[in-house]
Design a protein around this motif. Structure first.
Motif, PDB file in Angstrom:
ATOM      1  N   GLY A  38       0.753  -1.277  -0.092  1.00 33.23           N
ATOM      2  CA  GLY A  38       0.044   0.151   0.005  1.00 33.23           C
ATOM      3  C   GLY A  38       0.974   1.212   0.028  1.00 33.23           C
ATOM      4  O   GLY A  38       2.000   1.348   0.046  1.00 33.23           O
ATOM      5  N   THR A  39       0.162   2.268   0.123  1.00 34.20           N
ATOM      6  CA  THR A  39       0.731   3.516   0.145  1.00 34.20           C
ATOM      7  C   THR A  39       0.257   4.592   1.355  1.00 34.20           C
ATOM      8  O   THR A  39      -0.911   4.036   1.747  1.00 34.20           O
ATOM      9  CB  THR A  39       0.707   4.429  -1.115  1.00 34.20           C
ATOM     10  N   TRP A  40       0.959   5.364   1.814  1.00 30.83           N
ATOM     11  CA  TRP A  40       0.543   6.113   2.970  1.00 30.83           C
ATOM     12  C   TRP A  40       1.200   7.483   3.014  1.00 30.83           C
ATOM     13  O   TRP A  40       2.296   7.723   2.939  1.00 30.83           O
ATOM     14  CB  TRP A  40       1.431   5.286   4.356  1.00 30.83           C
ATOM     15  N   SER A  41       0.266   8.531   2.920  1.00 31.82           N
ATOM     16  CA  SER A  41       0.635   9.681   2.812  1.00 31.82           C
ATOM     17  C   SER A  41       0.666  10.367   4.067  1.00 31.82           C
ATOM     18  O   SER A  41       0.430  10.031   5.128  1.00 31.82           O
ATOM     19  CB  SER A  41      -0.524  10.801   1.947  1.00 31.82           C
ATOM     20  N   HIS A  42       1.190  11.526   3.927  1.00 29.46           N
ATOM     21  CA  HIS A  42       1.414  12.647   5.169  1.00 29.46           C
ATOM     22  C   HIS A  42       0.172  13.007   5.585  1.00 29.46           C
ATOM     23  O   HIS A  42      -0.097  13.083   6.646  1.00 29.46           O
ATOM     24  CB  HIS A  42       2.376  13.841   4.933  1.00 29.46           C
ATOM     25  N   GLU A  43      -0.692  13.151   4.570  1.00 24.07           N
ATOM     26  CA  GLU A  43      -2.172  13.582   5.150  1.00 24.07           C
ATOM     27  C   GLU A  43      -2.959  12.553   6.052  1.00 24.07           C
ATOM     28  O   GLU A  43      -3.576  12.840   6.594  1.00 24.07           O
ATOM     29  CB  GLU A  43      -2.901  14.129   3.792  1.00 24.07           C
ATOM     30  N   GLN A  44      -2.656  11.327   5.372  1.00 27.81           N
ATOM     31  CA  GLN A  44      -3.374  10.102   6.049  1.00 27.81           C
ATOM     32  C   GLN A  44      -2.679  10.055   7.551  1.00 27.81           C
ATOM     33  O   GLN A  44      -3.477   9.640   8.680  1.00 27.81           O
ATOM     34  CB  GLN A  44      -3.118   9.016   5.230  1.00 27.81           C
ATOM     35  N   ALA A  45      -1.457  10.191   7.554  1.00 31.38           N
ATOM     36  CA  ALA A  45      -0.811  10.126   8.829  1.00 31.38           C
ATOM     37  C   ALA A  45      -1.281  11.091   9.948  1.00 31.38           C
ATOM     38  O   ALA A  45      -1.514  11.035  11.056  1.00 31.38           O
ATOM     39  CB  ALA A  45       0.749  10.120   8.709  1.00 31.38           C
ATOM     40  N   LEU A  46      -1.433  12.586   9.408  1.00 33.27           N
ATOM     41  CA  LEU A  46      -1.876  13.603  10.200  1.00 33.27           C
ATOM     42  C   LEU A  46      -3.486  13.205  10.758  1.00 33.27           C
ATOM     43  O   LEU A  46      -3.945  13.604  11.916  1.00 33.27           O
ATOM     44  CB  LEU A  46      -2.095  14.713   9.439  1.00 33.27           C
ATOM     45  N   SER A  47      -4.294  12.565   9.950  1.00 36.59           N
ATOM     46  CA  SER A  47      -5.620  12.285  10.244  1.00 36.59           C
ATOM     47  C   SER A  47      -5.522  11.489  11.525  1.00 36.59           C
ATOM     48  O   SER A  47      -6.800  11.440  11.884  1.00 36.59           O
ATOM     49  CB  SER A  47      -6.182  11.660   9.007  1.00 36.59           C
ATOM     50  N   LEU A  48      -4.409  10.536  11.728  1.00 36.34           N
ATOM     51  CA  LEU A  48      -4.570   9.658  13.025  1.00 36.34           C
ATOM     52  C   LEU A  48      -4.010  10.592  14.131  1.00 36.34           C
ATOM     53  O   LEU A  48      -4.121   9.924  15.423  1.00 36.34           O
ATOM     54  CB  LEU A  48      -3.648   8.606  12.853  1.00 36.34           C
ATOM     55  N   VAL A  49      -3.690  11.586  14.242  1.00 39.06           N
ATOM     56  CA  VAL A  49      -3.147  12.319  15.482  1.00 39.06           C
ATOM     57  C   VAL A  49      -4.217  12.439  16.394  1.00 39.06           C
ATOM     58  O   VAL A  49      -5.321  12.898  16.085  1.00 39.06           O
ATOM     59  CB  VAL A  49      -2.424  13.739  15.068  1.00 39.06           C
ATOM     60  N   GLY A  50      -4.035  11.698  17.614  1.00 38.03           N
ATOM     61  CA  GLY A  50      -4.961  11.902  18.421  1.00 38.03           C
ATOM     62  C   GLY A  50      -5.968  10.931  18.726  1.00 38.03           C
ATOM     63  O   GLY A  50      -6.699  10.833  19.788  1.00 38.03           O
ATOM     64  N   MET A  51      -5.845   9.839  17.820  1.00 38.83           N
ATOM     65  CA  MET A  51      -6.825   9.130  17.576  1.00 38.83           C
ATOM     66  C   MET A  51      -6.344   7.675  18.471  1.00 38.83           C
ATOM     67  O   MET A  51      -5.453   7.500  18.639  1.00 38.83           O
ATOM     68  CB  MET A  51      -7.029   8.487  16.063  1.00 38.83           C
ATOM     69  N   GLY A  52      -7.519   7.004  18.965  1.00 36.78           N
ATOM     70  CA  GLY A  52      -7.338   5.768  19.615  1.00 36.78           C
ATOM     71  C   GLY A  52      -6.669   4.766  18.691  1.00 36.78           C
ATOM     72  O   GLY A  52      -6.686   4.710  17.669  1.00 36.78           O
ATOM     73  N   LEU A  53      -5.602   4.125  19.553  1.00 35.21           N
ATOM     74  CA  LEU A  53      -4.908   3.269  18.686  1.00 35.21           C
ATOM     75  C   LEU A  53      -5.730   1.896  17.792  1.00 35.21           C
ATOM     76  O   LEU A  53      -5.495   1.568  16.785  1.00 35.21           O
ATOM     77  CB  LEU A  53      -3.856   2.490  19.519  1.00 35.21           C
ATOM     78  N   GLU A  54      -6.725   1.466  18.579  1.00 34.26           N
ATOM     79  CA  GLU A  54      -7.688   0.307  17.938  1.00 34.26           C
ATOM     80  C   GLU A  54      -8.196   0.895  16.629  1.00 34.26           C
ATOM     81  O   GLU A  54      -8.550   0.373  15.745  1.00 34.26           O
ATOM     82  CB  GLU A  54      -8.583  -0.192  18.946  1.00 34.26           C
ATOM     83  N   ASP A  55      -9.066   2.283  16.745  1.00 31.26           N
ATOM     84  CA  ASP A  55      -9.589   3.031  15.547  1.00 31.26           C
ATOM     85  C   ASP A  55      -8.214   3.089  14.798  1.00 31.26           C
ATOM     86  O   ASP A  55      -8.601   2.733  13.278  1.00 31.26           O
ATOM     87  CB  ASP A  55     -10.041   4.152  15.889  1.00 31.26           C
ATOM     88  N   SER A  56      -6.896   3.411  14.756  1.00 32.96           N
ATOM     89  CA  SER A  56      -6.100   3.800  14.023  1.00 32.96           C
ATOM     90  C   SER A  56      -5.685   2.344  13.194  1.00 32.96           C
ATOM     91  O   SER A  56      -5.658   2.529  12.117  1.00 32.96           O
ATOM     92  CB  SER A  56      -4.866   4.218  14.653  1.00 32.96           C
ATOM     93  N   ALA A  57      -5.555   1.521  14.097  1.00 29.14           N
ATOM     94  CA  ALA A  57      -5.097   0.147  13.413  1.00 29.14           C
ATOM     95  C   ALA A  57      -6.344  -0.556  12.509  1.00 29.14           C
ATOM     96  O   ALA A  57      -5.920  -1.047  11.406  1.00 29.14           O
ATOM     97  CB  ALA A  57      -5.082  -0.902  14.662  1.00 29.14           C
ATOM     98  N   ARG A  58      -7.540  -0.274  12.582  1.00 30.84           N
ATOM     99  CA  ARG A  58      -8.513  -0.537  11.793  1.00 30.84           C
ATOM    100  C   ARG A  58      -8.096   0.098  10.302  1.00 30.84           C
ATOM    101  O   ARG A  58      -8.648  -0.138   9.197  1.00 30.84           O
ATOM    102  CB  ARG A  58      -9.985  -0.371  12.174  1.00 30.84           C
TER     103      ARG A  58
END
Length: 237
Positions: A38-58
């Motif tokens: 897959g690919t992972w952008s800086h914008e996608q990474a920023l969207s996870l800031v402050g999110m719970g880890l289980e939600d991020s993992a999904r």
């Protein structure tokens, strides 16, 4: 009219507020997604800031990572902890100094983070003074941020009311959690904008800030909210 409760505790978010570990997380995320094509952008990474880890993992699973939720969490946590061991604790500007000043002043402190407890405690162990009375981590919280549970749990463990506390956050999710708990909520933006996230005030940095500044913010906030008829609607338990 009774006087507002004085400041008794300061509740700290960790990643991006106390320490600048967000780049560590991002450095761990991209290779993980790319390993599965897959690919992972800086914008996608920023969207996870402050999110719970289980939600991020999904979200990583949706991006193609063929691992279980807890396998993803463990992998990312291990990678961030490795970087912390190798590179040290990257404190945000003014954070260590303000934390030490609060401790000298006898203000109770809690670390309230969605990172795993083993990582949170490893960061605490690397601080060269007795920094926190309690730690509430992602695997301790009954519900993750943006629910108020982590901050309410921290207040309960400290034996204080949320009305006696200030929470310091760098993410919209974290601020929503803090505001919903009833704590006076201070936003210090880092990697994402906090405009419209509900902070009771925004400081551009903690650099040069002291216990007196935090106490003054708390007192002004409590005075403004001492009359329920004048208080804006805020989430409560």
């Amino acid at each position: 009219m009774t006087s507002p409760a004085p400041l008794a505790a300061v509740l700290w978010d960790m990643d991006g507020t106390l320490v600048d570990t967000e780049p560590y997380w991002m450095a761990a995320e991209t290779p993980l997604v790319e390993r599965y094509g897959g690919t992972w952008s800086h914008e996608q990474a920023l969207s996870l800031v402050g999110m719970g880890l289980e939600d991020s993992a999904r979200i990583f699973q949706a991006a193609g990572v063929r691992l279980g939720v807890h396998e993803i969490i463990d992998h990312l946590t291990d990678e961030v902890m490795r970087q912390l061991r190798e590179d040290g604790v990257p404190f945000r500007p003014g954070a260590r100094e303000l934390l030490a000043d609060l401790r000298r002043a006898g203000i109770k402190t809690a670390l309230v983070t969605m990172s795993m407890g083993r990582m949170a405690r490893s960061v605490v162990d690397l601080i060269d003074f007795d920094a926190f009375d309690v730690v509430v981590a992602g695997d301790d919280a009954t519900r993750p941020k943006p629910f108020p549970d982590p901050y309410l749990q921290a207040c309960e463990l400290l034996g204080v009311s949320p009305l006696e506390a200030v929470a310091i956050e760098d993410s919209p999710n974290g601020l929503r959690s803090a505001v919903a708990s009833g704590a006076a909520s201070l936003g210090v933006p880092h990697m994402v904008s906090l405009e419209g996230a509900g902070a009771h005030t925004l400081w551009p940095s903690l650099e040069g800030r002291t216990t007196q500044d935090v106490a003054a913010f708390h007192a002004a906030h409590r005075r403004a909210h001492s009359d329920p008829a004048l208080a804006p609607e805020e989430g409560t338990r």
